[in-house]
Design a protein around this motif. Structure first.
Motif, short mmCIF file in Angstrom:
data_model
loop_
_atom_site.label_atom_id
_atom_site.label_comp_id
_atom_site.label_asym_id
_atom_site.label_seq_id
_atom_site.Cartn_x
_atom_site.Cartn_y
_atom_site.Cartn_z
N ALA A 298 27.25 61.54 43.38
CA ALA A 298 28.56 61.48 44.05
C ALA A 298 28.71 60.07 44.61
O ALA A 298 28.43 59.83 45.78
CB ALA A 298 28.62 62.53 45.16
N ASP B 36 24.36 66.15 43.01
CA ASP B 36 25.54 65.79 43.82
C ASP B 36 26.83 65.80 43.01
O ASP B 36 27.91 66.03 43.55
CB ASP B 36 25.37 64.38 44.42
CG ASP B 36 24.38 64.36 45.58
OD1 ASP B 36 23.78 65.40 45.89
OD2 ASP B 36 24.22 63.28 46.19
N GLY C 60 28.73 67.89 45.34
CA GLY C 60 29.09 66.86 46.34
C GLY C 60 27.83 66.37 47.02
O GLY C 60 26.75 66.94 46.84
N ALA C 61 27.96 65.30 47.83
CA ALA C 61 26.79 64.66 48.43
C ALA C 61 25.94 65.70 49.17
O ALA C 61 26.44 66.35 50.09
CB ALA C 61 27.25 63.55 49.39
N THR D 19 33.77 57.69 50.71
CA THR D 19 34.93 58.10 51.51
C THR D 19 35.26 56.94 52.44
O THR D 19 34.37 56.42 53.12
CB THR D 19 34.56 59.36 52.33
OG1 THR D 19 34.12 60.36 51.42
CG2 THR D 19 35.75 59.88 53.13
N SER E 263 30.50 60.78 50.53
CA SER E 263 31.00 60.34 49.22
C SER E 263 31.29 61.56 48.36
O SER E 263 30.83 62.67 48.66
CB SER E 263 29.94 59.46 48.54
OG SER E 263 28.73 60.17 48.43
N THR E 264 32.05 61.34 47.31
CA THR E 264 32.42 62.44 46.41
C THR E 264 32.11 62.01 44.96
O THR E 264 31.94 60.82 44.70
CB THR E 264 33.93 62.76 46.52
OG1 THR E 264 34.65 61.54 46.37
CG2 THR E 264 34.27 63.40 47.85
N PRO E 265 32.05 62.98 44.04
CA PRO E 265 31.76 62.62 42.65
C PRO E 265 32.86 61.72 42.08
O PRO E 265 34.04 61.92 42.34
CB PRO E 265 31.74 63.96 41.92
CG PRO E 265 31.49 64.97 42.99
CD PRO E 265 32.12 64.45 44.23
N TYR F 6 35.93 69.26 41.25
CA TYR F 6 34.52 69.18 40.85
C TYR F 6 34.32 69.97 39.55
O TYR F 6 35.00 70.96 39.29
CB TYR F 6 33.61 69.78 41.93
CG TYR F 6 33.48 68.96 43.20
CD1 TYR F 6 34.35 67.93 43.50
CD2 TYR F 6 32.47 69.25 44.11
CE1 TYR F 6 34.23 67.20 44.67
CE2 TYR F 6 32.33 68.52 45.29
CZ TYR F 6 33.22 67.50 45.56
OH TYR F 6 33.09 66.78 46.72
N GLN G 175 38.83 71.53 43.99
CA GLN G 175 38.55 70.19 44.55
C GLN G 175 38.37 69.14 43.44
O GLN G 175 38.11 67.97 43.72
CB GLN G 175 37.27 70.20 45.39
CG GLN G 175 37.35 70.98 46.71
CD GLN G 175 37.02 72.43 46.52
OE1 GLN G 175 36.07 72.79 45.82
NE2 GLN G 175 37.82 73.30 47.12
#
Ligand code: FAD
Ligand code: SF4
Length: 475
Positions: A248, A446, A450-451, A252, A406-408, A426, A424
């Motif tokens: 991820a 992740d 997500g993280a 952010t 953080s996000t993917p 994902y 979301q």
């Protein structure tokens, strides 16, 4: 002294982990924790009650047979202890250092209720650090017999963090050829470019990667999944399965005025420049230095602590961590928070940034903060931070680092038609196998949830690899 719940004998305290002195370590990147000696490990292991129904294992996401490996340490049989751990965990030297044991196995240990839980992480670390592998197979699996190669079977992993390392090790030790495609110039994922060496020394990760290489795993670096290689292209080239573990990596951002000033970084960029680009050696190395005098870090997790302690080592005069809630809500490990404060990091609680201020040349000079208080609980059950009217102040800052998670990165998904995604955005996978909506394409770590944590990423890599092996290998 409190009594043991099983034997009614007095409970001994945990054998303390030796640490580098804070005033010494704040000037170096050597590991903070120095590790148990053999005597310390045996003494700590001897506190374990060898419970009939060990609760510790229920707190371990990969179900390491904790009681059994500790029993071996008591007998001084460290190699067998290693083999036992390896039946469930692929990276014990890593997990022994950075897993949140106090929230997992140690959080469930029966001794925790009355005294101090067994130092399971410290023991795991000791065993892993002192095992000398005779063969690369022993390093990866704990067993000496390497599987016969299966010509014609090959699997691709995209990304080279703990999820892919685990999947690759599982498959390679069963005779399946694995190619790992990594976007950066070095494999290892966050273990190499995110977590600083003073918490996870580079040689620990290098040892794992070398054992994989010796088992035949091929690392192809500077190779971006979705661009240099594509998922469908890999299947067409003859890979029987693809595992995606690209993490991820999309930071952010704060999104407040001035966040484009020179001197405002995301944690990912800051840590990668130091860990991977060796920014601390600017002059001898190409990456420009990052030694702010007054550093402010936003966030309250392990990433924020890692950034703050790195800034201390790079020579900052002041380092503040700014968090909008109170200390109780800080998600970082208590131990890491304590270490940071010992090194001089100041924690500014109940404060939130409202803007960054710079000079005419766009260099960051300060950050304006809003004083906060905790209001009513929100949907998550946590008390919501609210601004205290009129209570604003400025903090002198020439280097700010945003560590808010953080996000993917959607790049790989967007380059591959056909992946099912959730609300979301994902990727959706089968929980038991890790398989995506594209047959024989698996994903984990992740990138999927997500993280999160190393142990969860490893668990996902192992689950997917075991399904791939079940499909590919003769039963
Ligand atoms: C600073 C920091 C400290 C942390 N501390 C802890 C801790 O103490 N304990 C803990 O349990 N967890 C910690 N974590 C979290 C943990 O590191 C992650 O949960 C874990 O590394 C996730 O593993 P992964 O395999 O999913 O992905 P990653 O480790 O993120 O690896 C993904 C890899 O894929 C590569 N990649 C990305 N996109 C592509 C692409 N398109 N093609 C090819 N390669 C690609 C990346 O370069 C990277 O090498 C920390 C994270 C950070 C950032
Ligand atoms: S580690 Fe704790 S819970 Fe696990 S067997 Fe030992 S005493 Fe029991």
């Amino acid at each position: 002294m409190t009594e043991s719940p099983n034997t009614k004998k007095p409970l001994r305290p945990r054998v303390a982990m030796p640490y580098q002195d804070p005033m010494v370590r704040r000037h170096n990147f050597q590991e903070i924790a120095l590790g148990y000696t053999r005597e310390m490990a045996m003494q700590e292991a001897s506190r374990c009650l060898q419970c009939k129904k060990p609760q510790c294992v229920t707190g371990c996401p990969v179900e390491v047979p904790i009681k059994d490996f500790i029993g071996r340490i008591v007998k001084g049989d460290m190699d067998e202890a290693y083999r036992i751990i390896k039946t469930a965990s692929s990276l014990p030297a890593v997990c022994g250092r950075i897993c949140q044991q106090e929230k997992q196995c140690e959080g469930k240990c029966i001794l925790g209720a009355k005294g101090q839980a067994i130092g399971i992480g410290h023991l795991e670390r000791y065993v892993a650090d002192h095992f000398i592998a005779d063969t690369p197979c022993a390093q990866i699996t704990g067993g000496n017999a390497c599987a016969m190669r299966h010509p014609g079977l090959k699997v691709a992993c995209i990304g080279s963090g703990p999820s892919s390392i685990t999947a690759a090790g599982y498959l390679a030790s069963r005779g399946i050829a694995v190619d790992v495609f990594e976007a950066l110039h070095e494999p290892g994922g966050i273990l190499v470019y995110g977590i600083p060496a003073f918490r996870l020394p580079r040689d620990i990760v290098a040892k794992e990667l070398n054992a994989l290489r010796q088992l035949g795993v091929n690392f192809l670096t500077n190779c971006v999944g979705g661009r240099t290689v594509t998922v469908n292209g890999l299947l067409e080239q003859g890979y029987q399965a693809v595992f995606i573990g690209v993490g991820a990596g999309l930071p952010t951002l704060l999104r407040v005025p001035g966040d484009n000033l020179i001197g405002v970084f995301s944690a990912k960029e800051y840590l990668a420049r130091v860990n991977l680009g060796q920014a601390y050696a600017f002059g001898n190395d190409d990456t420009p230095g990052l030694s702010g005098k007054n550093v402010t870090v936003f966030g309250a997790g392990n990433v924020a602590i890692d950034v703050a302690c790195t800034a201390v080592r790079l020579g900052a005069e002041t380092v503040h961590i700014v968090y909008r809630r109170t200390r109780e809500e800080m998600p970082a490990r208590q131990e890491e928070i304590k270490h940071a404060e010992e090194e001089g990091v100041q924690i500014e609680l109940l404060a939130a940034p409202i803007q960054f201020n710079g000079n005419a040349e766009m260099w960051l000079e300060s950050v304006s903060l809003q004083r906060m208080r905790l209001g009513e609980a929100d949907a998550s059950g946590r008390r919501r931070p609210e601004p205290v009217e009129g209570a604003c102040y400025e903090l002198k800052t020439d280097l700010a680092v945003v560590a808010l998670g953080s996000t993917p990165n959607p790049g790989l998904l967007e380059s591959t038609p056909g992946f099912a995604r959730n609300e979301q955005g994902y990727i959706v996978v089968n929980e038991q196998t890790g398989e995506t909506s594209i047959p024989n394409v698996f994903a984990g770590g992740d990138f999927v949830i997500g993280a999160a944590t190393v142990i969860l990423a490893m668990g996902a890599g192992r689950r997917a690899a075991s399904e791939i092996a079940r499909r590919l290998l003769p039963s």
